[in-house]
Scaffold this active site. Structure first.
Site, PDB file in Angstrom:
ATOM      1  N   ASP A   1      38.226  34.266  34.791  1.00 20.35           N
ATOM      2  CA  ASP A   1      38.013  35.407  33.881  1.00 20.35           C
ATOM      3  C   ASP A   1      39.347  36.109  33.563  1.00 20.35           C
ATOM      4  OD1 ASP A   1      38.493  36.585  36.373  1.00 20.35           O
ATOM      5  OD2 ASP A   1      36.724  37.881  36.339  1.00 20.35           O
ATOM      6  N   GLU A   2      40.414  35.758  34.313  1.00 20.24           N
ATOM      7  CA  GLU A   2      41.692  36.468  34.123  1.00 20.24           C
ATOM      8  C   GLU A   2      42.312  36.174  32.760  1.00 20.24           C
ATOM      9  OE1 GLU A   2      44.185  36.647  37.609  1.00 20.24           O
ATOM     10  OE2 GLU A   2      42.491  36.295  38.929  1.00 20.24           O
TER      11      GLU A   2
ATOM     12  N   ARG B   1      51.534  45.371  42.539  1.00 20.88           N
ATOM     13  CA  ARG B   1      51.876  44.095  41.887  1.00 20.88           C
ATOM     14  C   ARG B   1      52.329  44.393  40.459  1.00 20.88           C
ATOM     15  NH1 ARG B   1      46.795  40.158  41.527  1.00 20.88           N
ATOM     16  NH2 ARG B   1      47.536  39.391  43.521  1.00 20.88           N
TER      17      ARG B   1
HETATM   18  P1  TYD Z   1      43.753  38.299  44.829  1.00 19.81           P
HETATM   19  O1  TYD Z   1      42.844  37.956  45.949  1.00 19.81           O
HETATM   20  O2  TYD Z   1      45.189  37.884  44.907  1.00 19.81           O
HETATM   21  O3  TYD Z   1      43.073  37.739  43.493  1.00 19.81           O
HETATM   22  P2  TYD Z   1      43.460  38.039  41.941  1.00 19.81           P
HETATM   23  O4  TYD Z   1      44.843  38.568  41.887  1.00 19.81           O
HETATM   24  O5  TYD Z   1      43.351  36.673  41.325  1.00 19.81           O
HETATM   25  O6  TYD Z   1      42.410  38.981  41.437  1.00 19.81           O
HETATM   26  O7  TYD Z   1      43.731  39.882  44.631  1.00 19.81           O
HETATM   27  C1  TYD Z   1      42.515  40.574  44.480  1.00 19.81           C
HETATM   28  C2  TYD Z   1      42.861  42.027  44.268  1.00 19.81           C
HETATM   29  O8  TYD Z   1      43.435  42.535  45.493  1.00 19.81           O
HETATM   30  C3  TYD Z   1      43.897  42.268  43.198  1.00 19.81           C
HETATM   31  O9  TYD Z   1      43.602  43.482  42.543  1.00 19.81           O
HETATM   32  C4  TYD Z   1      45.205  42.389  43.961  1.00 19.81           C
HETATM   33  C5  TYD Z   1      44.754  43.023  45.269  1.00 19.81           C
HETATM   34  N1  TYD Z   1      45.545  42.660  46.454  1.00 19.81           N
HETATM   35  C6  TYD Z   1      46.003  43.671  47.294  1.00 19.81           C
HETATM   36  O10 TYD Z   1      45.770  44.861  47.069  1.00 19.81           O
HETATM   37  N2  TYD Z   1      46.727  43.307  48.393  1.00 19.81           N
HETATM   38  C7  TYD Z   1      47.016  42.022  48.691  1.00 19.81           C
HETATM   39  O11 TYD Z   1      47.712  41.760  49.709  1.00 19.81           O
HETATM   40  C8  TYD Z   1      46.533  41.001  47.824  1.00 19.81           C
HETATM   41  C9  TYD Z   1      46.831  39.554  48.103  1.00 19.81           C
HETATM   42  C10 TYD Z   1      45.778  41.372  46.727  1.00 19.81           C
END
Ligand code: TYD
Ligand code: NAD
Length: 350
Positions: free
Chosen positions: A133-134, A288
């Site tokens: 979905d991204e 991020r």
């Molecule tokens: P993730 O599991 O990496 O999946 P995606 O980026 O494909 O959605 O991340 C899920 C959510 O969690 C996303 O909003 C980023 C956040 N996240 C954190 O807050 N801390 C972390 O260490 C990671 C890996 C993800």
């Protein structure tokens, strides 16, 4: 065997559940798992089915066009279910080129190989591309992604997946290749590689390490149990309309911080720790770059056209997932120490 299906990325998190679903449910299908065994691929995920007579594993990199074509020429698949990918957004930020190579070039190599061996005779053939979905970008506080939502990817990962989706549709529109696509929300479950939020937090809770939450933790994801995703892929592969895409989700949105708190609550209970112990590990860390605020899937099409429904609630799925990790600490230790490559070499030496 009635049919041969090549499943790419079958040693990964979702791919291993798809392989298992097909191997067990369709003993009359020959299932060929094609996987390069990158850091995310692990044949231990398939230990329980690797001796099944309708299962084979072929180690191959989908960026190697000649190798992929020779495998397709040898096995003559009727169908391809394509899951092989670089899948982690954070890694795509540090090394985008790897994502272009596997997700874009690799997908085009598979499309070319399928087109070549099917030689315009597409009767009974199907290329099922598994996507995310991204590709639709980020939602604000309201709204849902439908199949008609305009593509608007932001991360190198989602840009590469969007590109691969476009190529799959282009091969349908240009060459008549029979295709279906599924765009699924965030998965969780057994065998999840501990770089993603849920398994990373499970691992850190077990080791009493900080639980890193990006930004303010208000980012929202729509979570689906991985076995329910595998069942959706089975349904769409067999019954989806040629040329169509289907959004897969369970109407299950969680803000990251609430999800991690629920995870902490369940882990404390299961580990016999005092309530609130694991939540003390929560640590807000640097965000991020380009972090998408919210993903949420409108899954009405797959429900109304194909009768799809997830089988578990999030709380049930999370409980099954935690139990799996608690019962498979060796798996977790191996993948976190890199030992699973050693497993492959031992298993397939020579
Ligand atoms: P993730 O599991 O990496 O999946 P995606 O980026 O494909 O959605 O991340 C899920 C959510 O969690 C996303 O909003 C980023 C956040 N996240 C954190 O807050 N801390 C972390 O260490 C990671 C890996 C993800
Ligand atoms: P994963 O990273 O766990 O597994 C990917 C698999 O692909 C691994 O087995 C790896 O060895 C293999 N692979 C990587 N590069 C390869 C290459 N060049 N050649 C051959 N094999 C290669 O990924 P996942 O989470 O299981 O995702 C599987 C698919 O589902 C991906 O296409 C992903 O975009 C899509 N998807 C994932 C999610 C999710 O939440 N994880 C959600 C929706 C869609």
């Amino acid at each position: 065997m009635e049919k041969t299906i090549c499943i790419t990325g079958g040693a990964g998190f979702i791919g291993s559940h798809v392989v298992r679903e097909f191997v067990k449910k369709y003993p009359h299908y020959r299932i060929i798992n094609i996987d390069a065994l990158t850091y995310a691929g692990n044949l231990e995920n398939l230990r329980d089915i690797e001796q099944e007579p309708n299962y084979s594993f072929v180690k191959a990199d989908i960026t190697d066009a000649a190798h992929i074509l020779s495998i397709f020429q040898e096995y003559q698949p009727d169908g391809v279910i394509h899951l092989a990918a670089e899948s982690h957004v954070d890694r795509s930020i540090t090394n985008p080129t790897a994502f272009v190579m596997t997700n874009v070039i690799g997908t085009v190599n598979l499309l070319n190989a399928a087109k070549e061996i099917w030689k315009d005779n597409y009767e009974g053939k199907r290329f099922h591309h598994v996507s995310t979905d991204e590709v639709f970008g980020a939602l604000g506080d309201t709204g849902l992604f439908t199949e008609d939502t305009k593509y608007d990817p932001h991360s190198p990962y989602s840009a590469s997946k969007a590109s691969s989706d476009h190529f799959v549709r282009a091969y349908h529109d240009t060459y008549g290749l029979p295709i279906v696509l599924t765009n699924c929300s965030n998965n969780y479950g057994p065998n999840h590689f501990p770089e993603k939020l849920i398994p990373l937090c499970i691992h850190n809770i077990l080791n009493e390490k900080p639980l890193p939450i990006y930004g303010d933790g208000k980012y929202t994801r729509d979570w689906l149990f991985v076995i329910d995703h595998a069942k959706a892929i089975d349904l769409v592969y067999h019954q989806g309309k040629n040329g169509d895409s289907y959004n897969v989700g369970g109407f299950n949105e969680w803000q990251n911080i609430d999800l991690v708190k629920e995870l902490c609550r369940q882990m404390d209970e299961k580990l016999g720790r005092e309530e609130g112990t694991s939540a003390k590990l929560i640590a807000f860390v640097k965000d991020r770059p380009g972090h998408d605020l919210r993903y949420a899937i409108d899954a009405r099409k797959i429900n109304q056209e194909l009768g799809y429904q997830p089988s578990v609630t999030f709380e049930q799925g999370l409980s099954i997932t935690i139990d799996w990790f608690l019962n498979n600490e060796e798996w977790l230790n191996n993948v976190t120490s890199g030992d699973y490559q050693g497993y492959y070499e031992k298993q397939y030496k020579g």
